[in-house]
Design a protein around this motif. Structure first.
Motif, PDB file in Angstrom:
ATOM      1  N   ARG A 111      -1.852 -11.189  24.379  1.00  0.00           N
ATOM      2  CA  ARG A 111      -2.764 -10.038  24.353  1.00  0.00           C
ATOM      3  C   ARG A 111      -3.208  -9.808  22.912  1.00  0.00           C
ATOM      4  N   VAL A 112      -4.501  -9.527  22.741  1.00  0.00           N
ATOM      5  CA  VAL A 112      -5.055  -9.405  21.392  1.00  0.00           C
ATOM      6  C   VAL A 112      -5.969  -8.190  21.284  1.00  0.00           C
ATOM      7  N   GLU A 113      -6.195  -7.782  20.047  1.00  0.00           N
ATOM      8  CA  GLU A 113      -7.164  -6.740  19.739  1.00  0.00           C
ATOM      9  C   GLU A 113      -8.059  -7.232  18.611  1.00  0.00           C
ATOM     10  N   PHE A 114      -9.318  -6.740  18.609  1.00  0.00           N
ATOM     11  CA  PHE A 114     -10.284  -7.186  17.612  1.00  0.00           C
ATOM     12  C   PHE A 114     -11.381  -6.130  17.487  1.00  0.00           C
ATOM     13  N   ASP A 115     -12.117  -6.192  16.401  1.00  0.00           N
ATOM     14  CA  ASP A 115     -13.282  -5.337  16.240  1.00  0.00           C
ATOM     15  C   ASP A 115     -14.324  -5.780  17.269  1.00  0.00           C
ATOM     16  N   PRO A 116     -14.842  -4.857  18.095  1.00  0.00           N
ATOM     17  CA  PRO A 116     -15.838  -5.250  19.098  1.00  0.00           C
ATOM     18  C   PRO A 116     -17.005  -6.049  18.520  1.00  0.00           C
ATOM     19  N   ALA A 117     -17.337  -5.810  17.261  1.00  0.00           N
ATOM     20  CA  ALA A 117     -18.429  -6.554  16.625  1.00  0.00           C
ATOM     21  C   ALA A 117     -18.087  -8.031  16.447  1.00  0.00           C
ATOM     22  N   ASP A 118     -16.783  -8.364  16.519  1.00  0.00           N
ATOM     23  CA  ASP A 118     -16.342  -9.747  16.330  1.00  0.00           C
ATOM     24  C   ASP A 118     -16.096 -10.481  17.648  1.00  0.00           C
ATOM     25  N   ALA A 119     -16.529  -9.924  18.774  1.00  0.00           N
ATOM     26  CA  ALA A 119     -16.257 -10.544  20.075  1.00  0.00           C
ATOM     27  C   ALA A 119     -16.840 -11.951  20.172  1.00  0.00           C
ATOM     28  N   ASP A 120     -18.091 -12.122  19.737  1.00  0.00           N
ATOM     29  CA  ASP A 120     -18.703 -13.451  19.814  1.00  0.00           C
ATOM     30  C   ASP A 120     -18.038 -14.424  18.850  1.00  0.00           C
ATOM     31  N   LEU A 121     -17.653 -13.935  17.679  1.00  0.00           N
ATOM     32  CA  LEU A 121     -16.930 -14.780  16.730  1.00  0.00           C
ATOM     33  C   LEU A 121     -15.624 -15.264  17.333  1.00  0.00           C
ATOM     34  N   PHE A 122     -14.925 -14.379  18.020  1.00  0.00           N
ATOM     35  CA  PHE A 122     -13.666 -14.736  18.657  1.00  0.00           C
ATOM     36  C   PHE A 122     -13.898 -15.800  19.727  1.00  0.00           C
ATOM     37  N   ALA A 123     -14.894 -15.587  20.581  1.00  0.00           N
ATOM     38  CA  ALA A 123     -15.179 -16.546  21.654  1.00  0.00           C
ATOM     39  C   ALA A 123     -15.554 -17.906  21.079  1.00  0.00           C
ATOM     40  N   ASP A 124     -16.398 -17.920  20.057  1.00  0.00           N
ATOM     41  CA  ASP A 124     -16.820 -19.181  19.447  1.00  0.00           C
ATOM     42  C   ASP A 124     -15.646 -19.897  18.783  1.00  0.00           C
ATOM     43  N   THR A 125     -14.778 -19.132  18.126  1.00  0.00           N
ATOM     44  CA  THR A 125     -13.620 -19.721  17.464  1.00  0.00           C
ATOM     45  C   THR A 125     -12.657 -20.300  18.489  1.00  0.00           C
ATOM     46  N   PHE A 126     -12.442 -19.583  19.578  1.00  0.00           N
ATOM     47  CA  PHE A 126     -11.542 -20.081  20.617  1.00  0.00           C
ATOM     48  C   PHE A 126     -12.107 -21.362  21.231  1.00  0.00           C
ATOM     49  N   ARG A 127     -13.393 -21.352  21.506  1.00  0.00           N
ATOM     50  CA  ARG A 127     -14.029 -22.503  22.153  1.00  0.00           C
ATOM     51  C   ARG A 127     -14.047 -23.727  21.228  1.00  0.00           C
ATOM     52  N   GLY A 128     -14.359 -23.507  19.968  1.00  0.00           N
ATOM     53  CA  GLY A 128     -14.549 -24.629  19.062  1.00  0.00           C
ATOM     54  C   GLY A 128     -13.319 -25.072  18.296  1.00  0.00           C
ATOM     55  N   THR A 129     -12.370 -24.149  18.085  1.00  0.00           N
ATOM     56  CA  THR A 129     -11.198 -24.471  17.261  1.00  0.00           C
ATOM     57  C   THR A 129      -9.904 -24.475  18.067  1.00  0.00           C
ATOM     58  N   VAL A 130      -9.673 -23.415  18.821  1.00  0.00           N
ATOM     59  CA  VAL A 130      -8.386 -23.252  19.496  1.00  0.00           C
ATOM     60  C   VAL A 130      -8.272 -24.152  20.726  1.00  0.00           C
ATOM     61  N   ALA A 131      -9.285 -24.131  21.604  1.00  0.00           N
ATOM     62  CA  ALA A 131      -9.202 -24.900  22.855  1.00  0.00           C
ATOM     63  C   ALA A 131      -8.957 -26.396  22.625  1.00  0.00           C
ATOM     64  N   PRO A 132      -9.653 -27.038  21.671  1.00  0.00           N
ATOM     65  CA  PRO A 132      -9.364 -28.462  21.440  1.00  0.00           C
ATOM     66  C   PRO A 132      -7.925 -28.719  20.997  1.00  0.00           C
ATOM     67  N   ARG A 133      -7.356 -27.809  20.238  1.00  0.00           N
ATOM     68  CA  ARG A 133      -5.965 -27.985  19.808  1.00  0.00           C
ATOM     69  C   ARG A 133      -5.012 -27.766  20.983  1.00  0.00           C
ATOM     70  N   LEU A 134      -5.334 -26.814  21.844  1.00  0.00           N
ATOM     71  CA  LEU A 134      -4.496 -26.590  23.016  1.00  0.00           C
ATOM     72  C   LEU A 134      -4.543 -27.780  23.966  1.00  0.00           C
ATOM     73  N   GLU A 135      -5.715 -28.399  24.092  1.00  0.00           N
ATOM     74  CA  GLU A 135      -5.860 -29.526  25.011  1.00  0.00           C
ATOM     75  C   GLU A 135      -4.949 -30.688  24.625  1.00  0.00           C
ATOM     76  N   ALA A 136      -4.600 -30.777  23.355  1.00  0.00           N
ATOM     77  CA  ALA A 136      -3.727 -31.851  22.891  1.00  0.00           C
ATOM     78  C   ALA A 136      -2.258 -31.601  23.229  1.00  0.00           C
ATOM     79  N   LEU A 137      -1.928 -30.399  23.704  1.00  0.00           N
ATOM     80  CA  LEU A 137      -0.542 -30.091  24.033  1.00  0.00           C
ATOM     81  C   LEU A 137      -0.171 -30.747  25.369  1.00  0.00           C
ATOM     82  N   PRO A 138       0.920 -31.508  25.422  1.00  0.00           N
ATOM     83  CA  PRO A 138       1.325 -32.162  26.672  1.00  0.00           C
ATOM     84  C   PRO A 138       1.544 -31.144  27.795  1.00  0.00           C
TER      85      PRO A 138
END
Length: 203
Positions: free
Chosen positions: A110-137
């Motif tokens: 569970r996370v909290e963020f400035d509402p103005a950063d919602a798109d930044l969060f989504a873009d970061t998750f999609r471009g940075t976090v998800a590829p790293r998670l996909e590498a987890l067995p």
């Protein structure tokens, strides 16, 4: 897509009664709703925690579903639920690798963020976090849910089995640290659950 989450806590000895009702009558009720796209049921049997997630095509479909489930939910969760919290989210990212299986594991952040950063969060998750998670067995799915107005969200990662869930803790911690720093996000809680049911239909 859009989701509704229901988070209930209660007597661990009564949890299975609620699970049976959700997987039978609850499932049938959801299937009848327009725009229904699947559901998940997750439990922490030791502490007595139950999390359900239902997926809808549109926000209107989600509201329609809730009109029915709001009335029926208390009976479905009796006598287990001592506390109950219902929340609604937009599905900002849904990354499917393989089909989740019964007995797998869910890690919920569970996370909290400035509402103005919602798109930044989504873009970061999609471009940075998800590829790293996909590498987890053993990763089956990763999803990001956002409540843009309140500046709250949930990250759910499903793994094929309990061993993969445990083995992924260090790797996901590293990805989480990088992602939250880039997107200016604060983690408010971290939980793990057993997968009792998980089915999401795309489209």
């Amino acid at each position: 897509m859009f989701v509704r989450t229901v988070y209930a806590t209660g007597d661990p000895a009564k949890l299975d009664t609620a699970v049976r009702a959700l997987n039978s009558e609850g499932h049938d009720l959801l299937e009848e709703r327009p725009g229904y796209r699947g559901a998940g049921v997750f439990a922490d049997r030791e502490l007595g925690k139950l999390l359900t997630v239902s997926w809808s095509t549109s926000e209107a479909d989600r509201r329609n579903s809730d009109d029915v489930m709001r009335v029926r939910r208390p009976a479905l969760l009796e006598p287990f639920a001592g506390t109950l919290a219902v929340e609604n989210y937009e599905v900002a990212v849904f990354h499917a690798v393989r089909r989740p299986t019964l007995g797998g594991g869910l890690r919920l952040t569970r996370v909290e963020f400035d509402p103005a950063d919602a798109d930044l969060f989504a873009d970061t998750f999609r471009g940075t976090v998800a590829p790293r998670l996909e590498a987890l067995p053993g990763l089956a799915r990763a999803a990001l849910f956002l409540d843009r107005e309140r500046g709250r969200g949930m990250v759910g990662t499903l793994f094929a089995d309990a061993h993969s869930l445990a083995a992924s803790r260090a790797g996901q911690a590293s990805a989480r640290h990088e992602g939250t720093a880039k997107a200016h996000v604060s983690v408010t809680s971290l939980e793990e659950f057993e997968v009792l049911h998980a089915d999401v239909r795309r489209g």
